[in-house]
Design a protein around this motif. Structure first.
Motif, PDB file in Angstrom:
ATOM      1  N   LEU A  65       0.826  -1.208   0.000  1.00 54.14           N
ATOM      2  CA  LEU A  65       0.000   0.000   0.000  1.00 54.14           C
ATOM      3  C   LEU A  65       0.864   1.264   0.000  1.00 54.14           C
ATOM      4  CD1 LEU A  65      -2.768  -1.041   2.579  1.00 54.14           C
ATOM      5  CD2 LEU A  65      -3.049  -0.738   0.106  1.00 54.14           C
ATOM      6  N   GLU A  66       2.018   1.186   0.651  1.00 54.09           N
ATOM      7  CA  GLU A  66       2.907   2.348   0.723  1.00 54.09           C
ATOM      8  C   GLU A  66       3.855   2.443  -0.469  1.00 54.09           C
ATOM      9  OE1 GLU A  66       4.917   2.009   4.431  1.00 54.09           O
ATOM     10  OE2 GLU A  66       3.104   2.309   5.653  1.00 54.09           O
ATOM     11  N   GLY A  67       3.759   1.463  -1.387  1.00 54.34           N
ATOM     12  CA  GLY A  67       4.619   1.475  -2.562  1.00 54.34           C
ATOM     13  C   GLY A  67       6.075   1.209  -2.251  1.00 54.34           C
ATOM     14  N   LYS A  68       6.342   0.453  -1.194  1.00 52.04           N
ATOM     15  CA  LYS A  68       7.714   0.152  -0.796  1.00 52.04           C
ATOM     16  C   LYS A  68       8.070  -1.282  -1.202  1.00 52.04           C
ATOM     17  CE  LYS A  68       7.591   3.253   3.218  1.00 52.04           C
ATOM     18  NZ  LYS A  68       7.689   3.328   4.692  1.00 52.04           N
ATOM     19  N   GLY A  69       9.330  -1.476  -1.552  1.00 54.20           N
ATOM     20  CA  GLY A  69       9.760  -2.800  -1.968  1.00 54.20           C
ATOM     21  C   GLY A  69       9.230  -3.128  -3.348  1.00 54.20           C
ATOM     22  N   PRO A  70       9.420  -4.363  -3.810  1.00 56.02           N
ATOM     23  CA  PRO A  70       8.934  -4.751  -5.138  1.00 56.02           C
ATOM     24  C   PRO A  70       7.406  -4.691  -5.201  1.00 56.02           C
ATOM     25  CG  PRO A  70       9.634  -6.687  -3.907  1.00 56.02           C
ATOM     26  CD  PRO A  70      10.057  -5.500  -3.101  1.00 56.02           C
ATOM     27  N   GLU A  71       6.916  -4.348  -6.356  1.00 59.92           N
ATOM     28  CA  GLU A  71       5.466  -4.205  -6.527  1.00 59.92           C
ATOM     29  C   GLU A  71       4.839  -5.564  -6.804  1.00 59.92           C
ATOM     30  OE1 GLU A  71       2.251  -1.765  -9.329  1.00 59.92           O
ATOM     31  OE2 GLU A  71       4.390  -1.316  -9.414  1.00 59.92           O
ATOM     32  N   ALA A  72       3.895  -5.947  -5.971  1.00 60.98           N
ATOM     33  CA  ALA A  72       3.215  -7.222  -6.155  1.00 60.98           C
ATOM     34  C   ALA A  72       2.182  -7.110  -7.269  1.00 60.98           C
ATOM     35  CB  ALA A  72       2.529  -7.643  -4.856  1.00 60.98           C
ATOM     36  N   GLU A  73       1.906  -8.235  -7.893  1.00 62.92           N
ATOM     37  CA  GLU A  73       0.825  -8.281  -8.881  1.00 62.92           C
ATOM     38  C   GLU A  73      -0.500  -8.457  -8.146  1.00 62.92           C
ATOM     39  OE1 GLU A  73      -0.843 -11.129 -12.516  1.00 62.92           O
ATOM     40  OE2 GLU A  73       1.149 -11.492 -11.653  1.00 62.92           O
ATOM     41  N   THR A  74      -1.462  -7.597  -8.432  1.00 66.35           N
ATOM     42  CA  THR A  74      -2.766  -7.688  -7.784  1.00 66.35           C
ATOM     43  C   THR A  74      -3.758  -8.357  -8.732  1.00 66.35           C
ATOM     44  OG1 THR A  74      -2.328  -5.649  -6.546  1.00 66.35           O
ATOM     45  CG2 THR A  74      -4.609  -6.417  -6.633  1.00 66.35           C
ATOM     46  N   LEU A  75      -4.349  -9.433  -8.285  1.00 66.05           N
ATOM     47  CA  LEU A  75      -5.313 -10.184  -9.093  1.00 66.05           C
ATOM     48  C   LEU A  75      -6.679  -9.521  -9.035  1.00 66.05           C
ATOM     49  CD1 LEU A  75      -4.278 -13.782  -7.953  1.00 66.05           C
ATOM     50  CD2 LEU A  75      -3.549 -12.551 -10.001  1.00 66.05           C
ATOM     51  N   PRO A  76      -7.584  -9.868  -9.967  1.00 64.58           N
ATOM     52  CA  PRO A  76      -8.926  -9.275  -9.966  1.00 64.58           C
ATOM     53  C   PRO A  76      -9.668  -9.428  -8.645  1.00 64.58           C
ATOM     54  CG  PRO A  76      -8.534 -10.417 -12.028  1.00 64.58           C
ATOM     55  CD  PRO A  76      -7.369 -10.718 -11.148  1.00 64.58           C
ATOM     56  N   ASN A  77      -9.357 -10.501  -7.900  1.00 62.74           N
ATOM     57  CA  ASN A  77     -10.030 -10.707  -6.612  1.00 62.74           C
ATOM     58  C   ASN A  77      -9.365  -9.935  -5.472  1.00 62.74           C
ATOM     59  OD1 ASN A  77      -7.696 -12.152  -6.169  1.00 62.74           O
ATOM     60  ND2 ASN A  77      -8.688 -14.160  -6.038  1.00 62.74           N
ATOM     61  N   GLY A  78      -8.359  -9.115  -5.811  1.00 62.39           N
ATOM     62  CA  GLY A  78      -7.687  -8.295  -4.808  1.00 62.39           C
ATOM     63  C   GLY A  78      -6.504  -8.962  -4.138  1.00 62.39           C
ATOM     64  N   ARG A  79      -6.304 -10.236  -4.382  1.00 60.69           N
ATOM     65  CA  ARG A  79      -5.169 -10.926  -3.775  1.00 60.69           C
ATOM     66  C   ARG A  79      -3.876 -10.565  -4.494  1.00 60.69           C
ATOM     67  NH1 ARG A  79      -7.581 -17.042  -2.649  1.00 60.69           N
ATOM     68  NH2 ARG A  79      -9.169 -16.413  -1.107  1.00 60.69           N
ATOM     69  N   ARG A  80      -2.786 -10.586  -3.728  1.00 63.92           N
ATOM     70  CA  ARG A  80      -1.486 -10.234  -4.280  1.00 63.92           C
ATOM     71  C   ARG A  80      -0.643 -11.495  -4.476  1.00 63.92           C
ATOM     72  NH1 ARG A  80       0.615  -8.388  -0.015  1.00 63.92           N
ATOM     73  NH2 ARG A  80      -1.241  -8.805   1.215  1.00 63.92           N
ATOM     74  N   GLN A  81       0.169 -11.470  -5.533  1.00 69.02           N
ATOM     75  CA  GLN A  81       1.090 -12.575  -5.751  1.00 69.02           C
ATOM     76  C   GLN A  81       2.437 -12.034  -6.234  1.00 69.02           C
ATOM     77  OE1 GLN A  81      -0.726 -15.230  -8.595  1.00 69.02           O
ATOM     78  NE2 GLN A  81      -0.182 -13.950 -10.345  1.00 69.02           N
ATOM     79  N   TYR A  82       3.478 -12.811  -5.943  1.00 71.10           N
ATOM     80  CA  TYR A  82       4.844 -12.383  -6.203  1.00 71.10           C
ATOM     81  C   TYR A  82       5.569 -13.452  -7.014  1.00 71.10           C
ATOM     82  CZ  TYR A  82       4.090  -9.208  -2.187  1.00 71.10           C
ATOM     83  OH  TYR A  82       3.612  -8.263  -1.315  1.00 71.10           O
ATOM     84  N   SER A  83       6.427 -13.016  -7.922  1.00 76.46           N
ATOM     85  CA  SER A  83       7.366 -13.937  -8.559  1.00 76.46           C
ATOM     86  C   SER A  83       8.506 -14.189  -7.583  1.00 76.46           C
ATOM     87  CB  SER A  83       7.926 -13.336  -9.854  1.00 76.46           C
ATOM     88  OG  SER A  83       8.749 -12.220  -9.559  1.00 76.46           O
ATOM     89  N   LEU A  84       9.303 -15.246  -7.840  1.00 79.91           N
ATOM     90  CA  LEU A  84      10.428 -15.508  -6.950  1.00 79.91           C
ATOM     91  C   LEU A  84      11.469 -14.391  -7.058  1.00 79.91           C
ATOM     92  CD1 LEU A  84      11.693 -17.258  -4.839  1.00 79.91           C
ATOM     93  CD2 LEU A  84      12.572 -18.778  -6.619  1.00 79.91           C
ATOM     94  N   GLU A  85      11.574 -13.756  -8.237  1.00 80.05           N
ATOM     95  CA  GLU A  85      12.446 -12.581  -8.350  1.00 80.05           C
ATOM     96  C   GLU A  85      11.981 -11.477  -7.400  1.00 80.05           C
ATOM     97  OE1 GLU A  85      12.598 -14.422 -12.543  1.00 80.05           O
ATOM     98  OE2 GLU A  85      11.109 -14.111 -10.971  1.00 80.05           O
ATOM     99  N   ASP A  86      10.652 -11.298  -7.289  1.00 83.26           N
ATOM    100  CA  ASP A  86      10.111 -10.313  -6.349  1.00 83.26           C
ATOM    101  C   ASP A  86      10.477 -10.672  -4.908  1.00 83.26           C
ATOM    102  OD1 ASP A  86       8.864  -8.921  -8.426  1.00 83.26           O
ATOM    103  OD2 ASP A  86       6.991 -10.049  -8.217  1.00 83.26           O
ATOM    104  N   VAL A  87      10.409 -11.968  -4.601  1.00 82.30           N
ATOM    105  CA  VAL A  87      10.720 -12.419  -3.238  1.00 82.30           C
ATOM    106  C   VAL A  87      12.176 -12.107  -2.905  1.00 82.30           C
ATOM    107  CG1 VAL A  87      10.836 -14.404  -1.689  1.00 82.30           C
ATOM    108  CG2 VAL A  87       8.960 -14.224  -3.338  1.00 82.30           C
ATOM    109  N   LEU A  88      13.087 -12.373  -3.858  1.00 87.48           N
ATOM    110  CA  LEU A  88      14.497 -12.085  -3.619  1.00 87.48           C
ATOM    111  C   LEU A  88      14.723 -10.585  -3.464  1.00 87.48           C
ATOM    112  CD1 LEU A  88      16.143 -14.567  -6.161  1.00 87.48           C
ATOM    113  CD2 LEU A  88      15.814 -14.878  -3.708  1.00 87.48           C
ATOM    114  N   ALA A  89      14.026  -9.774  -4.271  1.00 88.13           N
ATOM    115  CA  ALA A  89      14.137  -8.321  -4.149  1.00 88.13           C
ATOM    116  C   ALA A  89      13.582  -7.847  -2.813  1.00 88.13           C
ATOM    117  CB  ALA A  89      13.405  -7.646  -5.308  1.00 88.13           C
ATOM    118  N   LEU A  90      12.520  -8.484  -2.354  1.00 86.62           N
ATOM    119  CA  LEU A  90      11.928  -8.139  -1.065  1.00 86.62           C
ATOM    120  C   LEU A  90      12.893  -8.459   0.078  1.00 86.62           C
ATOM    121  CD1 LEU A  90       9.371  -7.066   0.302  1.00 86.62           C
ATOM    122  CD2 LEU A  90       8.448  -9.399   0.257  1.00 86.62           C
ATOM    123  N   ARG A  91      13.590  -9.588  -0.013  1.00 88.75           N
ATOM    124  CA  ARG A  91      14.598  -9.924   0.995  1.00 88.75           C
ATOM    125  C   ARG A  91      15.672  -8.839   1.061  1.00 88.75           C
ATOM    126  NH1 ARG A  91      14.545 -15.085   2.993  1.00 88.75           N
ATOM    127  NH2 ARG A  91      13.249 -16.632   1.909  1.00 88.75           N
TER     128      ARG A  91
END
Length: 398
Positions: A65-91
């Motif tokens: 929500l604050e736009g910090k870290g890698p941007e998650a993909e938001t699905l039509p149902n509002g749920r967020r999902q991340y690629s493993l590249e996103d996970v490594l960037a988040l770490r």
């Protein structure tokens, strides 16, 4: 009635079967992974990512929500999902900005030695490849830089990671390309391949690996004094790329040949897989006797035979099977803490994923009933987290 002439079967029949099967498997792969026949890794839910990293799902939501870290993909149902590249960037983001003192990126320091883990047993069907694949992927998911080495000419670990040995792995592209005895040897950087699994690289296999078994006896006879011995060659290869990785996972062939001995000489630790049945345990007894004798020869020839740890891993375990349970109890009484506390359970989820050349870490849990998936995943994570703790202990982190 006139009898028919006998129909002889020779090597050409076997060759035709091999070629036909290879083409069929290749066509199937093209159909499953168009247009480039390359595997891809699924994305992970925010709940899975929070569990992987060790933070609250609500914290990830707040970062999004604050736009910090890698941007998650938001699905039509509002749920967020991340690629493993996103996970490594988040770490990386959490390490740079976090105040908890925790280490989210797990890379080893210069003072922590490369962990080289060999998965071994010379009995087929002991789940060496399944163990090696899930361990390598678990460690990559958890923030380590991992190199998987397929040392088995049957190349099952290679196939699990989306390559068909006959079509995708050419001459000089296995570890044999780096450990061969002539002037055609290549630097390991030339044979290491990135996989579709971020954080996990692969040295693939094919039948070329058998050349090392054939070449070594001749090399032992004709060796010059300055040439490295066979049991040093994998260690030398891995040392050339050691600064790029935290952990190497080697899937050894089901035999105690020159390749396996070279792998064991390069290893800092060993996972011995065993199916808890009498014939398998008897076979393991022979494996241990032969391995100790051969490693003594290696030591006497100047090789290093010293491990941070060795563990027996019970695989394909069915807790409801009384004879298997008795065998596991026997092993624990015999070897104590050398047996991992967790066991890899026999699971339709793991075997079904394997049929589709996947691990359980790659498939979506929606493919299975919740109880089947959770039970299998819990057993895998239990085993692999124990091994991770052994790695950290060897580094002095625990």
């Amino acid at each position: 009635m006139k009898s028919e002439a006998p129909q002889w079967v020779d090597e050409e029949t076997i060759r035709s079967h091999a070629l036909s099967l290879s083409k069929k498997l290749h066509d199937q792969r093209l159909k499953m992974h168009p247009p480039l026949a390359q595997k891809t890794l699924r994305k992970f839910s925010s709940g899975e990512v929070a569990k992987l990293i060790g933070v609250a799902d609500g914290y990830l939501r707040q970062l999004s929500l604050e736009g910090k870290g890698p941007e998650a993909e938001t699905l039509p149902n509002g749920r967020r999902q991340y690629s493993l590249e996103d996970v490594l960037a988040l770490r990386t983001y959490l390490d740079e900005t976090g105040k908890s003192g925790r280490q989210y990126v797990k890379h080893r320091s210069a003072s922590e030695h490369l962990q080289v883990i060999s998965c071994v047993n010379f009995k087929g069907g002991s789940a060496k490849t399944t163990t090696a694949a899930h361990l390598a992927q678990y460690l990559a998911l958890n923030g380590y830089r991992v190199l998987a080495v397929d040392l088995d000419p049957q190349a099952s670990l290679t196939a699990l990671h989306g390559l068909q040995p006959e079509f995708d792995v050419h001459a000089g592209q296995t570890i044999y390309g780096s450990i061969r005895y002539d002037d055609q040897a290549r630097h390991p950087r030339e044979i290491i391949r990135q996989t579709y699994f971020p954080g996990l690289d692969l040295i693939p296999a094919n039948l070329e690996l058998m050349e090392f078994e054939h070449d070594t006896p001749k090399a032992l006879v004709n060796r010059s004094p300055e040439e490295s011995l066979f049991f040093e060659r994998i260690g030398i290869t891995l040392s050339a790329v050691a600064d790029q990785y935290d952990v190497v996972v080697i899937d050894c062939p089901p035999q105690l040949g020159f390749l396996t001995l070279s792998a064991l000489s390069a290893s800092t630790s060993m996972v011995i897989t065993v199916h808890p049945q009498m014939l398998d345990v008897m076979s393991m007894s022979q494996f241990l006797k032969m391995a100790s004798d051969l490693l003594s020869v290696v030591r006497n020839a100047g090789g290093t035979v010293r491990y941070d740890w060795i563990r027996y891993l019970v695989t394909r375990f069915e807790p409801g099977d009384l004879p298997q349970s008795h065998m596991v109890s026997f092993m624990r009484k015999m070897f104590g803490d050398f047996v991992l506390k967790g066991a890899m359970l026999k699971s339709t989820a793991i075997s079904d994923a394997g049929i589709n050349k996947q691990t359980l870490y790659e498939v979506s849990k929606e493919r299975y009933s919740k109880s089947t998936y959770d039970r299998a995943m819990e057993s895998l994570n239990s085993v692999n987290s124990e091994i991770e703790d052994l790695i950290k202990k060897a580094w002095g982190r625990m």
